[in-house]
Write a protein that holds these residues in place. Structure first.
Motif, PDB file in Angstrom:
ATOM      1  N   GLN A  81       0.854  -1.050  -0.126  1.00 11.24           N
ATOM      2  CA  GLN A  81       0.045   0.057  -0.043  1.00 11.24           C
ATOM      3  C   GLN A  81       0.847   1.452  -0.072  1.00 11.24           C
ATOM      4  O   GLN A  81       0.538   2.381  -0.622  1.00 11.24           O
ATOM      5  N   ARG A 135       1.872   1.714  -3.725  1.00  8.11           N
ATOM      6  CA  ARG A 135       0.634   2.276  -4.370  1.00  8.11           C
ATOM      7  C   ARG A 135       0.442   3.698  -4.089  1.00  8.11           C
ATOM      8  O   ARG A 135       0.363   4.568  -5.044  1.00  8.11           O
ATOM      9  N   THR A 175      -5.229   0.713   5.311  1.00  9.45           N
ATOM     10  CA  THR A 175      -5.172   1.956   4.507  1.00  9.45           C
ATOM     11  C   THR A 175      -4.271   2.980   4.622  1.00  9.45           C
ATOM     12  O   THR A 175      -3.740   3.069   6.006  1.00  9.45           O
TER      13      THR A 175
END
Length: 333
Positions: A150, A153, A332
């Motif tokens: 993540q 990303r 997240t």
């Protein structure tokens, strides 16, 4: 896709250690010890050899049955060969599934176009396979893998993160260090702590130490984490949309421990009793897309010598094999 010839080529490193047909059991044992650098006391050697011999018998029987078309994968002797199943589970597993507060659930967009295969390694989301050693810390490696993906990303930079930071410091969230833990608690620690150090600044030692987290060496932070709905279909959509995802599985069977090549399917693998944290980095199929040879590509933390280069292809859409969809989550950022 992983054609059979490619699978075989990837596993040559393991095959080199396989016994020759004309070798005696003594020669095989001596070769295995030399290959894996094993040395024992006089009192311990007999016990270790007995465990190794029992595992060899299982491997030979399984591969005979594979040649008869009874299995979809082969097994091979590796560095875990001198351990009993109970010893292996105690040392190498250690996931602690806890029923805590209600988790936020991710709902993948229902109309998003989903490809038939995904490989996040090719897109730069995945660090090289690591080795947890004789420490029940697969949960920490699973968690760092998901955070690494993540963060890539978000920043387009792939930085290896510190599992040792989690082992030493995540006690307030329920971590037990080398005695076990779980990925959600690791995510919660990183969120509450405000960061996670890099692997380079806080290297792995495979044993519990005092907490040495250093904010100036932090290379990642997260805002929270989401649980994936407990179906393989939604897990597939989540992997395709989100990236690498942490998953809890049953990794206690000897067929898993000695996995060599092919698509892993063992009907004895539990989808309820989960022991180990891994990272799902993609999915695909071998042969025709609809011929029931679908698989998950799973990154393990038992070193690159564990075939396939530290990865396993696990049967997909086979009634939640090994519980791969039972407790999946991701951070997240």
């Amino acid at each position: 896709m992983y054609p059979s010839l490619f699978l075989a080529a990837l596993c040559l490193g393991i095959a080199l250690a396989a016994p020759q047909l004309n070798q005696s059991i003594d020669e095989q044992w001596s070769q295995w010890k030399a290959t894996h650098g094993k040395q024992y006391s006089v009192n311990e050697e007999g016990r270790r050899r007995a465990a190794w011999k029992k595992n060899m018998k299982m491997i030979e029987q399984h591969n005979q049955e594979y040649n008869q078309g009874k299995h979809s994968f082969t097994v091979a002797m590796n560095g875990f060969g001198d351990m009993t199943n109970e010893e292996f589970r105690q040392v190498m597993n250690g996931l602690q599934i806890q029923k805590l507060q209600k988790r936020k659930v991710f709902q993948p967009p229902p109309f998003a176009e989903i490809p038939s295969s995904v490989n996040w390694r090719k897109k730069g989301y995945v660090t090289p396979v690591k080795n947890q050693g004789q420490c029940a810390s697969g949960w920490a490696f699973s968690a760092t893998g998901a955070i690494e993906g993540q963060m890539f990303r978000k920043t387009h930079k792939l930085v290896s993160l510190s599992e040792q930071n989690l082992l030493d410091c995540a006690w307030s969230e329920g971590s037990g260090g080398c005695s076990g833990g779980n990925m959600d608690d690791a995510f919660q620690y990183v969120k509450q702590n405000g960061g996670l150090d890099s692997e380079e600044s806080y290297p792995y030692s495979a044993e519990l130490q005092s907490c040495k987290y250093s904010p100036e060496n932090s290379s990642a932070n997260i805002t929270g984490f989401l649980t994936v709905p407990k179906t393989e279909y939604k897990l597939m959509r989540s992997v395709a949309i989100v990236g690498p995802i942490s998953a809890a599985i049953d990794a206690s069977l000897d067929t898993f421990r000695f996995y060599d090549q092919g698509i892993y399917y063992d009907p004895n693998c539990s989808h309820e009793i989960l022991h180990h944290g891994v990272l799902i980095v993609g999915y695909g199929f071998e042969g025709a897309e609809l011929d029931n040879k679908n698989y998950w590509t799973v990154k393990n933390s038992w070193g690159e010598a564990w075939c396939i280069d530290g990865y396993i292809l696990m049967a997909k859409d086979q009634d939640n094999l090994c519980g791969i969809a039972s407790s999946a989550s991701f951070p997240t950022v």
